[in-house]
Design a protein around this motif. Structure first.
Motif, PDB file in Angstrom:
ATOM      1  N   ALA A 105       0.841  -1.209   0.000  1.00 57.39           N
ATOM      2  CA  ALA A 105       0.000   0.000   0.000  1.00 57.39           C
ATOM      3  C   ALA A 105       0.868   1.248   0.000  1.00 57.39           C
ATOM      4  O   ALA A 105       0.662   2.155  -0.815  1.00 57.39           O
ATOM      5  CB  ALA A 105      -0.930  -0.007   1.215  1.00 57.39           C
ATOM      6  N   THR A 106       1.858   1.292   0.869  1.00 56.93           N
ATOM      7  CA  THR A 106       2.661   2.520   0.972  1.00 56.93           C
ATOM      8  C   THR A 106       3.479   2.744  -0.304  1.00 56.93           C
ATOM      9  O   THR A 106       3.628   3.879  -0.749  1.00 56.93           O
ATOM     10  CB  THR A 106       3.579   2.494   2.221  1.00 56.93           C
ATOM     11  N   ALA A 107       3.970   1.669  -0.897  1.00 57.75           N
ATOM     12  CA  ALA A 107       4.788   1.821  -2.117  1.00 57.75           C
ATOM     13  C   ALA A 107       3.991   2.400  -3.276  1.00 57.75           C
ATOM     14  O   ALA A 107       4.553   2.962  -4.205  1.00 57.75           O
ATOM     15  CB  ALA A 107       5.379   0.472  -2.520  1.00 57.75           C
ATOM     16  N   THR A 108       2.675   2.235  -3.225  1.00 56.43           N
ATOM     17  CA  THR A 108       1.853   2.746  -4.324  1.00 56.43           C
ATOM     18  C   THR A 108       1.011   3.953  -3.884  1.00 56.43           C
ATOM     19  O   THR A 108       0.078   4.355  -4.584  1.00 56.43           O
ATOM     20  CB  THR A 108       0.931   1.631  -4.874  1.00 56.43           C
ATOM     21  N   GLY A 109       1.338   4.490  -2.714  1.00 55.49           N
ATOM     22  CA  GLY A 109       0.657   5.707  -2.245  1.00 55.49           C
ATOM     23  C   GLY A 109      -0.767   5.474  -1.795  1.00 55.49           C
ATOM     24  O   GLY A 109      -1.607   6.374  -1.880  1.00 55.49           O
ATOM     25  N   ASN A 110      -1.051   4.261  -1.311  1.00 53.58           N
ATOM     26  CA  ASN A 110      -2.410   3.960  -0.865  1.00 53.58           C
ATOM     27  C   ASN A 110      -2.496   3.847   0.663  1.00 53.58           C
ATOM     28  O   ASN A 110      -1.507   3.511   1.328  1.00 53.58           O
ATOM     29  CB  ASN A 110      -2.891   2.653  -1.502  1.00 53.58           C
ATOM     30  N   ALA A 111      -3.706   4.106   1.180  1.00 59.72           N
ATOM     31  CA  ALA A 111      -3.926   4.050   2.626  1.00 59.72           C
ATOM     32  C   ALA A 111      -3.797   2.604   3.108  1.00 59.72           C
ATOM     33  O   ALA A 111      -4.218   1.673   2.416  1.00 59.72           O
ATOM     34  CB  ALA A 111      -5.317   4.566   2.937  1.00 59.72           C
ATOM     35  N   VAL A 112      -3.212   2.404   4.291  1.00 60.77           N
ATOM     36  CA  VAL A 112      -2.998   1.048   4.789  1.00 60.77           C
ATOM     37  C   VAL A 112      -4.267   0.483   5.442  1.00 60.77           C
ATOM     38  O   VAL A 112      -4.761  -0.582   5.039  1.00 60.77           O
ATOM     39  CB  VAL A 112      -1.825   1.007   5.794  1.00 60.77           C
ATOM     40  N   GLU A 113      -4.805   1.187   6.436  1.00 59.39           N
ATOM     41  CA  GLU A 113      -5.860   0.590   7.266  1.00 59.39           C
ATOM     42  C   GLU A 113      -7.097   0.207   6.469  1.00 59.39           C
ATOM     43  O   GLU A 113      -7.598  -0.903   6.575  1.00 59.39           O
ATOM     44  CB  GLU A 113      -6.233   1.528   8.430  1.00 59.39           C
ATOM     45  N   GLU A 114      -7.551   1.135   5.655  1.00 64.12           N
ATOM     46  CA  GLU A 114      -8.781   0.904   4.886  1.00 64.12           C
ATOM     47  C   GLU A 114      -8.602  -0.298   3.925  1.00 64.12           C
ATOM     48  O   GLU A 114      -9.482  -1.147   3.792  1.00 64.12           O
ATOM     49  CB  GLU A 114      -9.051   2.203   4.117  1.00 64.12           C
ATOM     50  N   ASN A 115      -7.440  -0.364   3.310  1.00 62.48           N
ATOM     51  CA  ASN A 115      -7.213  -1.461   2.367  1.00 62.48           C
ATOM     52  C   ASN A 115      -6.967  -2.783   3.075  1.00 62.48           C
ATOM     53  O   ASN A 115      -7.357  -3.848   2.592  1.00 62.48           O
ATOM     54  CB  ASN A 115      -6.065  -1.108   1.415  1.00 62.48           C
ATOM     55  N   LEU A 116      -6.347  -2.692   4.256  1.00 58.78           N
ATOM     56  CA  LEU A 116      -6.136  -3.905   5.054  1.00 58.78           C
ATOM     57  C   LEU A 116      -7.492  -4.493   5.471  1.00 58.78           C
ATOM     58  O   LEU A 116      -7.715  -5.701   5.399  1.00 58.78           O
ATOM     59  CB  LEU A 116      -5.295  -3.567   6.287  1.00 58.78           C
ATOM     60  N   GLU A 117      -8.403  -3.615   5.852  1.00 59.68           N
ATOM     61  CA  GLU A 117      -9.748  -4.065   6.221  1.00 59.68           C
ATOM     62  C   GLU A 117     -10.427  -4.789   5.064  1.00 59.68           C
ATOM     63  O   GLU A 117     -11.067  -5.823   5.236  1.00 59.68           O
ATOM     64  CB  GLU A 117     -10.600  -2.835   6.559  1.00 59.68           C
ATOM     65  N   ARG A 118     -10.257  -4.230   3.882  1.00 57.60           N
ATOM     66  CA  ARG A 118     -10.859  -4.814   2.678  1.00 57.60           C
ATOM     67  C   ARG A 118     -10.275  -6.205   2.407  1.00 57.60           C
ATOM     68  O   ARG A 118     -10.987  -7.149   2.084  1.00 57.60           O
ATOM     69  CB  ARG A 118     -10.542  -3.869   1.500  1.00 57.60           C
ATOM     70  N   VAL A 119      -8.958  -6.327   2.578  1.00 59.16           N
ATOM     71  CA  VAL A 119      -8.295  -7.609   2.321  1.00 59.16           C
ATOM     72  C   VAL A 119      -8.716  -8.638   3.373  1.00 59.16           C
ATOM     73  O   VAL A 119      -8.981  -9.806   3.051  1.00 59.16           O
ATOM     74  CB  VAL A 119      -6.750  -7.421   2.307  1.00 59.16           C
ATOM     75  N   LEU A 120      -8.836  -8.202   4.621  1.00 60.56           N
ATOM     76  CA  LEU A 120      -9.214  -9.153   5.681  1.00 60.56           C
ATOM     77  C   LEU A 120     -10.682  -9.565   5.561  1.00 60.56           C
ATOM     78  O   LEU A 120     -11.051 -10.667   5.965  1.00 60.56           O
ATOM     79  CB  LEU A 120      -8.926  -8.557   7.059  1.00 60.56           C
ATOM     80  N   ALA A 121     -11.510  -8.678   4.988  1.00 60.87           N
ATOM     81  CA  ALA A 121     -12.906  -9.053   4.758  1.00 60.87           C
ATOM     82  C   ALA A 121     -12.968 -10.146   3.684  1.00 60.87           C
ATOM     83  O   ALA A 121     -13.790 -11.057   3.745  1.00 60.87           O
ATOM     84  CB  ALA A 121     -13.708  -7.836   4.325  1.00 60.87           C
ATOM     85  N   LEU A 122     -12.058 -10.051   2.722  1.00 61.59           N
ATOM     86  CA  LEU A 122     -12.009 -11.055   1.649  1.00 61.59           C
ATOM     87  C   LEU A 122     -11.375 -12.353   2.134  1.00 61.59           C
ATOM     88  O   LEU A 122     -11.847 -13.448   1.828  1.00 61.59           O
ATOM     89  CB  LEU A 122     -11.193 -10.487   0.473  1.00 61.59           C
ATOM     90  N   PHE A 123     -10.301 -12.216   2.892  1.00 60.86           N
ATOM     91  CA  PHE A 123      -9.566 -13.376   3.403  1.00 60.86           C
ATOM     92  C   PHE A 123      -9.479 -13.303   4.935  1.00 60.86           C
ATOM     93  O   PHE A 123      -8.411 -12.955   5.483  1.00 60.86           O
ATOM     94  CB  PHE A 123      -8.138 -13.410   2.844  1.00 60.86           C
TER      95      PHE A 123
END
Ligand code: ATP
Length: 251
Positions: A105-123
């Protein structure tokens, strides 16, 4: 017809002096779920690498979301929304799952927490593994982490090289389910490379068959299924009635 998300025109690339991809025209519109199949050495990985910017185009062009990205490096393409889950997962084996996900996320300039939540909802399986060093996980867990890492970059095009390779059927089912959630719920366009052509036909809307660096067949999955026997011959490199299989472009 909707505007293309990805459009390669006359794309040629290879390694050193060796050309691998020959004149690839591939047009993918937003929302498609495309299975990329073909025998070993056909150029599937090479094509994904050329799309993501890890290999330069020798000739032809790559357009993404209406922009000519042919001369863009991989970092810039990643920031624009192209994400590759590479063959063999390619996680940082000494880093934890959380660190692998955060870095993407950080390498591509994206927010960590919000995207982490999305990934954990999927997996949700990854939740208890967040502190685990990724190199110690099973192949299936690593593939979930690798796909999660791809999603942390907030892509509009997610490409997965070798979705099911070396994984148990129950794990493959789990991944296929996740793929359809990524596609349907998150609305992300997907290209996945798959050795198992039946799995590709059952999962994808459209199947692209590469052979010797060229697009041999590009058609909706049902049309490809109807030509399953010919496909088998193509995979085995056997001629059909003395002819090679015609190129069909019904997509
Ligand atoms: P597989 O299903 O076996 O992974 P593939 O369809 O993904 O095959 P590629 O990995 O794209 O095929 O390889 C296409 C061709 O390019 C092959 O002939 C391969 O030997 C060659 N090739 C791949 N990587 C390199 C490299 N780094 N240097 C030189 N040649 C390479």
């Amino acid at each position: 017809m909707p505007d293309a998300l990805l459009d390669t025109a006359g794309l040629v690339t290879g390694y050193g002096q060796l050309p691998v991809l020959q004149d690839i025209d591939l047009r993918i519109v937003p929302g498609e779920l495309v299975g990329l199949v073909g025998p070993n050495g056909a150029g599937k990985t090479t094509l994904l690498q050329a799309i993501v910017g890890l290999l330069p185009a020798w000739h032809g062009s790559v357009s993404f979301a209406g922009q000519d990205v042919t001369r863009w490096d991989a970092r810039r393409r990643a920031r624009a929304g192209i994400s590759l889950v590479a063959e063999g997962r390619q996680l940082f084996a000494g880093l934890t799952v959380r660190e692998n996900l955060t870095l993407a996320a950080t390498a591509t300039g994206n927010a960590v927490e919000e995207n982490l939540e999305r990934v954990l909802a999927l997996f949700p399986e990854l939740e208890r593994l967040l502190g685990r060093v990724s190199g110690t996980m099973s192949g299936g867990e690593q593939q979930m982490c690798a796909i999660g890492r791809g999603l942390m970059c907030r892509p509009s095009l997610l490409m997965i090289d070798e979705l099911s390779l070396g994984l148990a059927p129950v794990v493959v089912d789990r991944l296929v389910h996740a793929l359809s959630q990524i596609h349907q719920t998150m609305g992300i366009t997907i290209i996945f490379v798959e050795q198992d052509v039946d799995l590709a036909m059952d999962t994808a809307d459209r199947v692209v068959l590469l052979g010797m660096g060229r697009v041999v067949m590009d058609a909706p999955a049902p049309a490809v299924r109807a030509r399953r026997t010919e496909l088998e011959h193509t995979f085995l490199g056997l001629p059909i009635d003395g002819q090679t299989v015609d190129v069909i472009a019904e997509a």
